[in-house]
Design a protein around this motif. Structure first.
Motif, short mmCIF file in Angstrom:
data_model
loop_
_atom_site.label_atom_id
_atom_site.label_comp_id
_atom_site.label_asym_id
_atom_site.label_seq_id
_atom_site.Cartn_x
_atom_site.Cartn_y
_atom_site.Cartn_z
N ARG A 1 -10.09 8.05 0.02
CA ARG A 1 -9.83 7.78 1.35
C ARG A 1 -10.30 6.18 1.23
NH1 ARG A 1 -9.09 11.59 4.91
NH2 ARG A 1 -9.91 10.29 6.66
N MET B 52 -2.21 5.59 -5.65
CA MET B 52 -2.57 4.80 -4.38
C MET B 52 -3.21 3.50 -4.64
SD MET B 52 -5.99 6.45 -2.79
CE MET B 52 -6.37 5.02 -1.51
N HIS C 70 0.83 -1.28 -0.02
CA HIS C 70 0.00 -0.04 0.05
C HIS C 70 0.72 1.34 -0.10
CE1 HIS C 70 -3.90 1.79 0.48
NE2 HIS C 70 -3.38 2.80 1.22
N LYS D 188 -0.07 5.09 4.66
CA LYS D 188 -0.52 5.61 3.41
C LYS D 188 0.55 5.61 2.25
CE LYS D 188 -1.71 10.75 2.64
NZ LYS D 188 -2.06 11.86 3.24
N SER D 189 -0.09 6.00 1.27
CA SER D 189 0.95 5.76 0.05
C SER D 189 2.00 6.73 0.08
CB SER D 189 0.22 5.95 -1.26
OG SER D 189 0.93 6.11 -2.36
N ASP E 26 -3.71 9.43 -1.96
CA ASP E 26 -4.20 9.15 -0.91
C ASP E 26 -4.39 10.04 0.01
OD1 ASP E 26 -4.71 7.20 0.94
OD2 ASP E 26 -2.77 5.95 0.97
N ALA F 236 -6.27 2.15 -4.32
CA ALA F 236 -7.54 2.30 -3.90
C ALA F 236 -8.67 1.33 -4.28
CB ALA F 236 -8.24 3.89 -4.69
N ASP G 74 -10.18 2.37 1.90
CA ASP G 74 -9.39 1.28 2.72
C ASP G 74 -10.39 0.22 3.06
OD1 ASP G 74 -7.24 0.33 4.34
OD2 ASP G 74 -7.28 1.81 5.45
N LYS H 28 -5.86 9.41 2.96
CA LYS H 28 -6.25 8.60 4.37
C LYS H 28 -5.08 9.22 5.34
CE LYS H 28 -5.59 4.40 3.25
NZ LYS H 28 -5.47 4.42 1.89
#
Length: 397
Positions: free
Chosen positions: A372, A110, A34, A103-104, A96, A112, A374, A98
């Motif tokens: 965002r 990212m 990720h 996090k990327s 990304d 996603a 996940d 988040k």
């Protein structure tokens, strides 16, 4: 209870025990991937990571399969069927947003859609199967596929390069952020749509905004196209069938006092049935031609066929459901077809199999392809158990 049934249950228990013991490592793999995402057809470091994993295990694999794909094969000590399992590993051009420790680290890129989780799941399952190889029957083909997100995709080139050679059946899953953890959605027949796109260029005649009568306004013409295209599903497609047509981009950039000389429209079409797919392509061309004639303008339309519909095979889907029904903590639910596209469709056009959604909704779920996005990481262990139980259990089918 037969001796074979007892043996299968004992093998499943040992497989599950190994997967549970590797759960923390699986999460670490997912989070590493990720943090280091790569776009479709550019997944060189990710592919190398997968290769290094199998090298360390001592598992036979092929690299550069149909591009950046990796295919590993685990042979059991006993004769049996050859079952393939597939995971994709490309990311998306999304920033990304988040606030998490994993996090990327790549600006504008990212995971996603959960492909990092798919890869971690399959690698962990491969490790467990390899450790149990002396007890296994048959052969297990681990297909690590590049470029699912961008047509023509990686599946078709990997198939052409032999990833399905000798395969009797294939199973695949998608960690699904919109489905609760503990729920698996399956469906016999079409489960995901064919995903096509179109590009339309309107060539009118620009001019001064004060003298529209001297022009052929590309904005007005493009607007007519949008309105006319939106009627195709409601007025040309049988209400019993399904189709989606969406215009996602309409560009005619000009100063405020200039009549647009040209405009470009881009959109997507989603269908399940081949005849509806053909109908939509034909009708879009007809609308474009009619609009060009009625507005005395030149309109060019290009239609690109993407992935076909994902159509699950009945026998393998029934087998999957029976497999899930024998597991604790998971419920199989017949889900509605999804309008999203998936190039897993190509595998199912070549060998029997089924594709399903493993519920992975986090506390605050966001859609796939959202900045965002996940998922609940517990779903990876559940997906690994289902795929492992299906792959090993299929030997008795």
């Amino acid at each position: 209870m037969t001796e074979q049934t007892v043996s299968t249950e004992n093998l499943q228990e040992r497989l599950f025990s190994k997967l549970e013991a590797s759960n923390e490592d699986m999460i670490k793999i997912r989070r590493y991937l990720h943090m280091h995402p790569e776009l479709s057809f550019k997944e060189y470091k990710t592919a190398q990571y997968i290769q290094d994993f199998y090298k360390e295990l001592g598992v036979e694999f092929r690299a550069n399969v149909g591009g950046n794909g990796v295919v590993a094969r685990i042979k059991g000590a006993k004769p049996g069927k050859t079952v393939a399992l597939r995971a994709d590993f490309d990311a998306l051009p999304i920033q990304d947003q988040k606030d998490v420790e994993y996090k990327s680290t790549v600006d504008g890129v990212m995971h996603a859609c959960g492909h990092d989780g798919h890869t971690a799941t399959l690698l962990t399952l491969a490790k467990a199967l390899h450790e149990l190889r002396d007890e296994l029957a048959g052969e297990y083909v681990m297909i690590h596929q590049h470029a699912e997100e961008f047509a023509p995709g990686g599946a078709i080139s990997m198939i052409e390069d032999g990833c399905l050679d000798g395969v009797d059946a294939i199973f695949g899953t998608h960690l699904w952020s919109q489905t609760p953890y503990g729920t698996v959605e399956y469906r016999t027949g079409p489960i995901m749509a064919a995903a096509d796109r179109f590009e339309i260029k309107v060539q009118g005649r620009g001019g001064h905004g004060a003298n529209p009568h001297q022009t052929k306004d590309a904005v007005v013409i493009g607007s007519q196209l949008v309105q006319n295209l939106q009627q195709l599903v409601s007025r040309r497609v049988d209400p019993i069938e399904s189709a989606v047509l969406s215009v996602g981009s309409f560009v005619a950039e000009n100063a405020f006092n200039v009549i647009a000389d040209s405009a470009e429209l881009k959109g997507t079409v989603r269908t399940f049935q081949p005849e509806i797919r053909d109908l939509m392509e034909t009708e879009i061309a007809r609308v474009v031609e009619g609009t060009a004639i009625s507005t005395d303008s030149e309109i060019d339309c290009k239609y690109f066929r993407g992935y076909p519909a994902v159509v699950n095979h009945a026998a393998e889907t029934d087998f999957l459901v029976k497999t899930i029904e024998g597991l604790e903590g998971v419920e199989a639910v017949e889900g509605a077809p999804q309008m999203g596209g998936e190039d897993f469709a190509y595998y199912l056009e070549n060998v029997p199999g089924t594709f399903f959604f493993t519920g992975a909704a986090p506390e605050e779920p966001y859609p796939h392809h959202h900045p965002r996005f996940d998922f609940d990481e517990r779903a990876m262990l559940q997906a690994a158990k289902i795929l492992g139980a299906a792959a090993t259990g299929y030997q008795g089918e």
